[in-house]
Design a protein around this motif. Structure first.
Motif, PDB file in Angstrom:
ATOM      1  N   VAL A  35       0.849  -1.196   0.000  1.00  0.00           N
ATOM      2  CA  VAL A  35       0.000   0.000   0.000  1.00  0.00           C
ATOM      3  C   VAL A  35       0.884   1.246   0.000  1.00  0.00           C
ATOM      4  N   LEU A  59      -3.042   4.892  -2.858  1.00  0.00           N
ATOM      5  CA  LEU A  59      -4.361   5.277  -2.318  1.00  0.00           C
ATOM      6  C   LEU A  59      -4.717   6.740  -2.576  1.00  0.00           C
ATOM      7  N   ASN A 120       1.491   7.558   9.093  1.00  0.00           N
ATOM      8  CA  ASN A 120       2.255   7.869  10.296  1.00  0.00           C
ATOM      9  C   ASN A 120       2.098   6.781  11.355  1.00  0.00           C
TER      10      ASN A 120
HETATM   11  C1  FAD Z   1      13.099  12.720   7.214  1.00  0.00           C
HETATM   12  C2  FAD Z   1      11.897  12.165   7.916  1.00  0.00           C
HETATM   13  C3  FAD Z   1      11.634  12.587   9.207  1.00  0.00           C
HETATM   14  C4  FAD Z   1      10.516  12.091   9.887  1.00  0.00           C
HETATM   15  N1  FAD Z   1      10.273  12.494  11.163  1.00  0.00           N
HETATM   16  C5  FAD Z   1       9.183  12.014  11.826  1.00  0.00           C
HETATM   17  C6  FAD Z   1       8.865  12.431  13.139  1.00  0.00           C
HETATM   18  O1  FAD Z   1       9.537  13.280  13.713  1.00  0.00           O
HETATM   19  N2  FAD Z   1       7.784  11.885  13.745  1.00  0.00           N
HETATM   20  C7  FAD Z   1       6.982  10.976  13.133  1.00  0.00           C
HETATM   21  O2  FAD Z   1       5.998  10.528  13.715  1.00  0.00           O
HETATM   22  N3  FAD Z   1       7.253  10.557  11.881  1.00  0.00           N
HETATM   23  C8  FAD Z   1       8.314  11.070  11.228  1.00  0.00           C
HETATM   24  N4  FAD Z   1       8.578  10.676   9.945  1.00  0.00           N
HETATM   25  C9  FAD Z   1       7.742   9.667   9.380  1.00  0.00           C
HETATM   26  C10 FAD Z   1       6.738  10.263   8.504  1.00  0.00           C
HETATM   27  O3  FAD Z   1       5.846  11.075   9.208  1.00  0.00           O
HETATM   28  C11 FAD Z   1       6.064   9.038   8.000  1.00  0.00           C
HETATM   29  O4  FAD Z   1       6.960   8.430   7.118  1.00  0.00           O
HETATM   30  C12 FAD Z   1       4.841   9.326   7.320  1.00  0.00           C
HETATM   31  O5  FAD Z   1       3.908   9.793   8.271  1.00  0.00           O
HETATM   32  C13 FAD Z   1       4.365   8.088   6.657  1.00  0.00           C
HETATM   33  O6  FAD Z   1       3.244   8.503   6.055  1.00  0.00           O
HETATM   34  P1  FAD Z   1       3.069   8.281   4.513  1.00  0.00           P
HETATM   35  O7  FAD Z   1       1.698   8.745   4.239  1.00  0.00           O
HETATM   36  O8  FAD Z   1       4.170   8.903   3.752  1.00  0.00           O
HETATM   37  O9  FAD Z   1       3.161   6.691   4.451  1.00  0.00           O
HETATM   38  P2  FAD Z   1       3.807   5.705   3.404  1.00  0.00           P
HETATM   39  O10 FAD Z   1       5.284   5.881   3.386  1.00  0.00           O
HETATM   40  O11 FAD Z   1       3.117   5.762   2.104  1.00  0.00           O
HETATM   41  O12 FAD Z   1       3.422   4.343   4.122  1.00  0.00           O
HETATM   42  C14 FAD Z   1       4.026   3.953   5.340  1.00  0.00           C
HETATM   43  C15 FAD Z   1       3.613   2.520   5.659  1.00  0.00           C
HETATM   44  O13 FAD Z   1       2.265   2.473   6.050  1.00  0.00           O
HETATM   45  C16 FAD Z   1       1.497   1.642   5.179  1.00  0.00           C
HETATM   46  N5  FAD Z   1       0.228   2.334   4.982  1.00  0.00           N
HETATM   47  C17 FAD Z   1       0.071   3.672   4.828  1.00  0.00           C
HETATM   48  N6  FAD Z   1      -1.242   3.970   4.767  1.00  0.00           N
HETATM   49  C18 FAD Z   1      -1.921   2.801   4.857  1.00  0.00           C
HETATM   50  C19 FAD Z   1      -3.302   2.470   4.882  1.00  0.00           C
HETATM   51  N7  FAD Z   1      -4.247   3.396   4.781  1.00  0.00           N
HETATM   52  N8  FAD Z   1      -3.646   1.164   5.003  1.00  0.00           N
HETATM   53  C20 FAD Z   1      -2.690   0.220   5.105  1.00  0.00           C
HETATM   54  N9  FAD Z   1      -1.352   0.479   5.137  1.00  0.00           N
HETATM   55  C21 FAD Z   1      -0.978   1.756   5.018  1.00  0.00           C
HETATM   56  C22 FAD Z   1       2.309   1.526   3.918  1.00  0.00           C
HETATM   57  O14 FAD Z   1       2.041   0.334   3.229  1.00  0.00           O
HETATM   58  C23 FAD Z   1       3.725   1.566   4.468  1.00  0.00           C
HETATM   59  O15 FAD Z   1       4.093   0.307   4.919  1.00  0.00           O
HETATM   60  C24 FAD Z   1       9.662  11.172   9.237  1.00  0.00           C
HETATM   61  C25 FAD Z   1       9.930  10.757   7.926  1.00  0.00           C
HETATM   62  C26 FAD Z   1      11.023  11.255   7.269  1.00  0.00           C
HETATM   63  C27 FAD Z   1      11.277  10.806   5.868  1.00  0.00           C
END
Ligand code: FAD
Ligand code: SF4
Length: 338
Positions: A35, A59, A120
């Protein structure tokens, strides 16, 4: 060791426009499918060519997964709602500011614009060894590279480790646990709802996942009941740099104070274990007591009972003790200063 190539492995991309279609595609492709939400976690894995799914299900075209809706006794946040929207939503800011505070401390504005609340809470562990492609327990190997006398393990677990000592890195997760949120999933068997704290799992249950989602499952929404709306909140995150950094530890608490006593409380920490921890023993111990520094002192000590440090993360024990202490006593300060 991974080498960043910036060229992703080839995969078949699906861009469904309904939850039903997305779930069908996921079910059809099982373990071969992944996903994609905002991509902030996933793109690292793909660009490093460490994970190579055959199918990616994006999505971003599913409107029903986006936005914040109100019901008579709760709010529902679609899993694809961005962290920026969570931070800026007026109802969340007014009634559930614990969550907006937590989401506002995630990474940078750019990451919050792209990252989703569903991503997240579903993101993977940030252990250096695992993210670099080392074949450890979490990657189906039979060793933990972080749990050795010379390993880099400042960021790792002090509680509930079981072979793997990685922690859950989410800032929003403990706030959602403190708010008693419910996570709504779509699985092959239909809709399933679980308490926020039950969405997360440790290595004792499955060492390869931080949450209960199985191949084919989708997280569709997060519901926050009105029970804790507008109560006294405390969120604190400690990180190495004050910008753009994951938590070393964070704490989230929601409290109802009646007279000079804590009538109800929910408190959770993250960064201490592979799953965010609801501190039930602390809740039980402080209920009926004043929200004072003295009560906080007792709570802090209780919170770290059983903590076992690794070579370089012993600092997390007094840090967690003090965060929990401030979450209880800090509310009192806020009350008197307002
Ligand atoms: C440089 C950097 C700094 C960061 N610092 C922080 C921080 O300080 N605090 C913090 O909390 N986070 C932090 N993050 C994490 C960031 O917030 C998360 O990577 C982000 O929230 C993931 O969300 P996304 O929508 O990009 O997910 P994606 O990268 O698209 O997905 C993440 C995971 O979740 C799964 N997934 C996502 N949505 C669904 C769904 N609806 N159903 C089933 N599976 C799903 C995906 O398959 C994947 O395995 C950081 C990331 C980076 C790159
Ligand atoms: S802490 Fe977990 S993810 Fe990190 S090397 Fe050890 S087994 Fe792998």
């Amino acid at each position: 060791m991974a080498v960043i190539r910036d060229v992703m492995p080839a995969f078949e991309l699906f861009q469904p426009s309904t939850v039903t279609d997305a779930q069908k595609i996921l079910e059809q492709h099982g373990r071969d499918a992944w996903v994609l939400a905002g991509g902030l976690d996933i793109f690292d894995w793909l660009k490093d060519r460490i994970k190579k799914p055959k199918v990616v299900v994006d999505l971003s075209g599913i409107e029903e997964l986006k936005g914040v809706r109100t019901t008579s006794d709760s709010i529902e946040i679609g899993a694809m709602t961005t962290l920026t929207e969570v931070v800026s939503n007026p109802i969340i800011r007014q009634k559930y500011s614990l969550l907006s505070q937590a989401a506002e401390l995630v990474a940078s504005p750019q990451i919050r614009n792209q990252g989703t609340i569903g991503g997240n809470v579903s993101q993977d562990a940030r252990c250096w060894y695992y993210r670099a492609g080392w074949p450890c327990y979490r990657a189906d190997g039979n060793i933990c590279y972080a749990d050795t006398p010379t390993a880099r393990n400042r960021e790792h677990a002090i509680l509930h480790a079981d072979r793997c000592v990685a922690v859950n890195p989410s800032d929003s997760a403990p706030a959602l646990i403190a708010l008693d949120a419910k996570f709504v999933m779509r699985t092959s068997k239909g809709e399933r709802t679980v308490d926020a704290e039950d969405y997360f799992i440790g290595p004792d249950i499955d060492i390869t996942r931080l949450h209960i989602l199985r191949p084919g499952d989708l997280l569709t929404a997060i519901r926050i009941p009105s029970t804790w709306a507008g109560t006294q909140f405390y969120f604190e995150k400690v990180r190495d740099r004050n910008v753009w950094d994951f938590p070393l530890l964070n704490v989230a608490a929601a409290m109802v104070v009646s007279g000079d006593r804590i009538a109800q409380i929910r408190i959770a920490v993250n960064g201490a274990a592979a799953r965010p921890l609801r501190l039930k023993a602390v809740e039980d111990a402080v209920r009926g007591k004043p929200p004072s520094a003295a009560t906080g002192e007792v709570a802090g000590k209780l919170a770290v009972q059983g903590a076992v440090p690794l070579q370089f993360n012993a600092y997390k024990i007094p840090l967690m003790r003090n965060l929990v202490k401030r979450a209880i006593g800090g509310v009192e300060e806020a009350k008197w200063s307002s």
